[in-house]
Design an enzyme around this catalytic site. Sequence first.
Site, mmCIF file in Angstrom:
data_model
loop_
_atom_site.group_PDB
_atom_site.id
_atom_site.type_symbol
_atom_site.label_atom_id
_atom_site.label_comp_id
_atom_site.label_asym_id
_atom_site.label_seq_id
_atom_site.Cartn_x
_atom_site.Cartn_y
_atom_site.Cartn_z
ATOM 1 N N TYR A 144 0.953 -1.189 -0.400
ATOM 2 C CA TYR A 144 0.795 -0.213 -0.209
ATOM 3 C C TYR A 144 0.582 1.422 0.210
ATOM 4 C CZ TYR A 144 -3.227 3.353 1.761
ATOM 5 O OH TYR A 144 -3.934 4.413 1.616
ATOM 6 N N GLU A 232 -3.366 7.801 -4.647
ATOM 7 C CA GLU A 232 -3.638 6.196 -3.289
ATOM 8 C C GLU A 232 -3.701 5.753 -4.400
ATOM 9 O OE1 GLU A 232 -6.879 4.663 -1.479
ATOM 10 O OE2 GLU A 232 -6.530 4.569 0.222
#
Length: 422
Positions: A144, A232
């Site tokens: 992530y 993101e």
Amino acid sequence: MVRGSFRRLVSQSFSIAGKWQQQQLRRLNIHEYQGAELMNKYGINVPRGVAISSVDEVKKAVRDVFPNENELVVKSQILAGGRGLGTFKSGLKGGVHVVKVDQVEEITGKMLGQILVTKQTGPQGKIVSKVYLCEKLSLVNEMYFAITLDRTTAGPIIIACSKGGTSIEDLAEKYPDMIIKVPVDVFKGITDEDAAKVVAGLDPKVADRQSAIDQVKKLYGLFCEQDCTLLEINPIAETSDHKLVAADAKLNFDDNAAFRHKDIFALRDTSQEDPREVAAAKADLNYIGLDGEIGCMVNGAGLAMATMDIIKLHGGTPANFLDVGGSASENQVVEAFKILTSDERVKAILVNIFGGIMKCDIIASGIVNAAKEVALKVPVVVRLEGTNVDQGKRILKESGMKLITADDLDDAAEKAVQAASS
Ligand code: GDP
Ligand code: MN
């Protein structure tokens, strides 16, 4: 004001995706395929891909872009995350499918024009008007990565986690110790040390660390130059050939910087947005759609927040945040009132105006004129106070409209809650 509080929510609870997206549509959100194209321009590794909007385009796309592939990833393009685990209203499971090349047409046909419901879309879901065909990478590990703005450090912050693929909310719950945050000095820019810290946090198993550092710096470069509020990448993945690849991305842009990025802001896809917010943005109103039953029209962000709180206190829920501001024209008031009355969720309307710069008679005329254009199906509670209040009240009275008047905010909220439930 509202912006500030949502930001705070973000930095406190890691709620980067979820609720925030539903409420914050005034910052530009672009589709995955558009983000991938932008990242590619910055030298960031992305899967080869092509977006299509009809089944007829599949054959040519496969021939031109993927002549040697056996399998492709077919990805629904909606402005919400959680697609992989989402479900179409048709019953089809999954908004992201890995299929053999000869099955791409079939699955594309099942996605296009359909409504996909994910954890982030709300129960109404979002329509899929495009699918993105991507090369299937052999992913050895999913991590992530995000860059956003942080209140505490008053600058960009990079968030990384050696586990990825699932939402950051879930990651934060399951692996809180694996999430690292690296603030970047916005004046100095990203240093090699910053980028190395991020890569250490990602902890790639096979990817070359030096080129990973280079990728992180390029991502930061894009974030700053393009005035992003969020970048993101989930997952940022490593492939068996030792590369770090942005396999999925969500990019948001600061609408205050729209004048600098006309090309990007031209990508706005209003079909994915809350229609109430689209209408409000057109009228230049400060509006955020919510899911309660009391429509609010208030002047001033502080008073709007207080109004929402007091509605809650009396057992109701607001259908929206709406600050008509200090200098709204009568026409804007008309538009605002139209948005409230056309909202099926709204069971009662609460108008709460404390006239200062905003004059009560302007609000009153706006309401009366709006009521001439749209049928008023729900009770309207009005509390007016301040500048030109007597003229305002007279205008409302002479209009013959059926209104419930209130003396103060508390009284108004109580009456609105009562009206909405009867
Ligand atoms: P999201 O569910 O909306 O976040 O959509 P993603 O683009 O992140 O896709 C969901 C999942 O599909 C990813 O976490 C991966 O596990 C998987 N996936 C996406 N692209 C590829 C690919 O090229 N190869 C493989 N093996 N898996 C992929
Ligand atoms: Mn993802």
